[in-house]
Design an enzyme around this catalytic site. Structure first.
Site: not given
Ligand code: PLP
Length: 379
Positions: A46, A170, A98
């Site tokens: 982990r 993000d 998202y």
């Molecule tokens: C898919 C997505 C997420 C979440 O990611 P997961 O891997 O599905 O948990 C977050 N931000 C954006 C822009 C995404 O497209």
């Protein structure tokens, strides 16, 4: 090192025991110690795993960052960032997040006393009204999902830092090939590795990247303390996917622009959202902060009904109707009922997301075949 060289080589050293050129899948939960506390840097999987370490170094290098951390999903990565905060802290986030991120903020963390504000950041100055001494984090996506809004990272970073807060970006939609938020002033970059970094629709994973020693310490602590770590097999698959990231992104961008051009000239199309269009309200910022415009686009039909949009989605043959994005194969989706169903309808409409919107994740197939599929679905 240039990007393509890093995509192929960064983080990956020949295996010290055999010389294997590819980092092995260290499928182990623990590591044998010579005497208590005397070990080779690995105690429990982990906390540390060599396959994961290679991937974390690779992703950090791609983002021009010092530290990388991988998690079992993109949401687990965002969860880690928010867990650094305390009750009464405030977060200013962009208003077309998202859906899963919105759900995590509102339905998981609000009850722990963290306050979230959702703001239209098409003009960075809009965040000023929401910033105060409790604001610890500004959280943005750019391009956004699914309306491909572009947020000026440098401008938001400047205001965020005036208030002593952290900026998290993000970077899932752009990928590090198209955009490097740390260089533009972000403190944290996050990825849903599930999408372009993996690139082959076969892994769910997340990542955080930072240059700051203090944040890296907290991420390492939380990664181990909360334990949402990715499995070594998945790390191996992403290491493999990353080797072609630059080639895939080039193909996504070329196809994205070709299909945008086809759609804007099609008589049945209402509106097209893609940052390559000069009519896109933040086209100039996209041009400034991105190396290309990417393979995500959205559109509505002239007949702006949900029924008509659903008919088109059902008629696609090459585009698969599915959640997710960023893989080599083209996907189509209906955000209102799929990826963004967890956002209330009033919130969606406030952010400009109509129930008739269709989202495309353009793959790396031949653009002529994708256009032929669009033509038959729209006929
Ligand atoms: C898919 C997505 C997420 C979440 O990611 P997961 O891997 O599905 O948990 C977050 N931000 C954006 C822009 C995404 O497209």
């Amino acid at each position: 090192m240039k990007f393509a060289t890093k995509a192929v080589h960064a983080g990956v050293e020949p295996d010290p025991t055999t010389g294997a050129i590819m980092t092995p899948i260290y499928q182990t939960s623990t590591y044998v110690q010579a005497s208590p506390g005397k070990h080779k840097g690995y105690e429990y999987a982990r906390t540390q795993n060599p396959t994961r370490n290679a991937l974390q170094a690779s992703i950090a290098a791609l983002e021009d960052g010092k530290y990388g951390f991988c998690f079992s999903s993109g949401l687990a990565a965002i969860d880690t960032v928010i867990k650094m905060l305390n009750p009464n802290d405030e977060v200013v986030a962009c208003n077309d997040l998202y859906g899963g991120t919105y759900r995590l903020f509102r339905r998981v963390f609000e009850k722990y006393g963290i306050k979230f504000h959702f703001v239209d950041m098409s003009d960075a100055e809009n965040i000023r009204a929401y910033m105060n001494k409790n604001t610890k984090l500004v959280w943005i996506e750019t391009p956004t999902n699914p309306l491909l809004n572009i947020i000026d990272i440098e401008a938001v970073a400047a205001i965020t830092h005036q208030f002593g807060a952290l900026l998290g970006v993000d970077n899932t939609f752009a990928s590090p090939y198209l955009q490097l938020p740390l260089a533009l002033g972000a403190d944290i970059v996050m990825h849903s590795v599930t999408k372009y970094l993996s690139g082959h629709s076969d892994v769910v994973m997340g990542a955080l990247i930072t240059n700051r020693d203090d944040l890296a310490q907290q991420f390492a602590f939380l990664q181990n303390a909360s334990g949402a770590v990715p499995a070594p097999q998945d790390c191996f698959l992403v290491l493999r996917g990353i080797k072609t990231l630059h080639l895939r992104m080039q193909a996504h961008c070329i196809n994205g622009e070709k299909i945008t051009q086809y759609l804007i000239n099609h008589p049945k199309i209402g509106k097209v959202w893609h940052p390559s269009l000069p009519s896109h309200p933040n086209h100039a910022i996209a041009k400034k902060q991105m190396k290309g415009f990417g393979g995500m686009l959205s559109f509505t039909l002239k007949d702006d009904s949900v029924e008509m949009a659903l008919q088109v989605l059902e008629k696609f043959q090459l585009f698969s109707l599915a959640e997710s994005l960023g893989g080599v194969e083209s996907l189509c989706g209906h955000p209102a009922s799929m990826t963004h169903a967890s956002i209330p309808k009033e919130e969606r409409e406030k952010a400009g997301l109509k129930d008739s919107l269709i989202r495309l994740s353009i793959g790396i197939e031949d653009a002529d075949d994708l256009i032929a599929d669009l033509a038959q679905a729209l006929a």
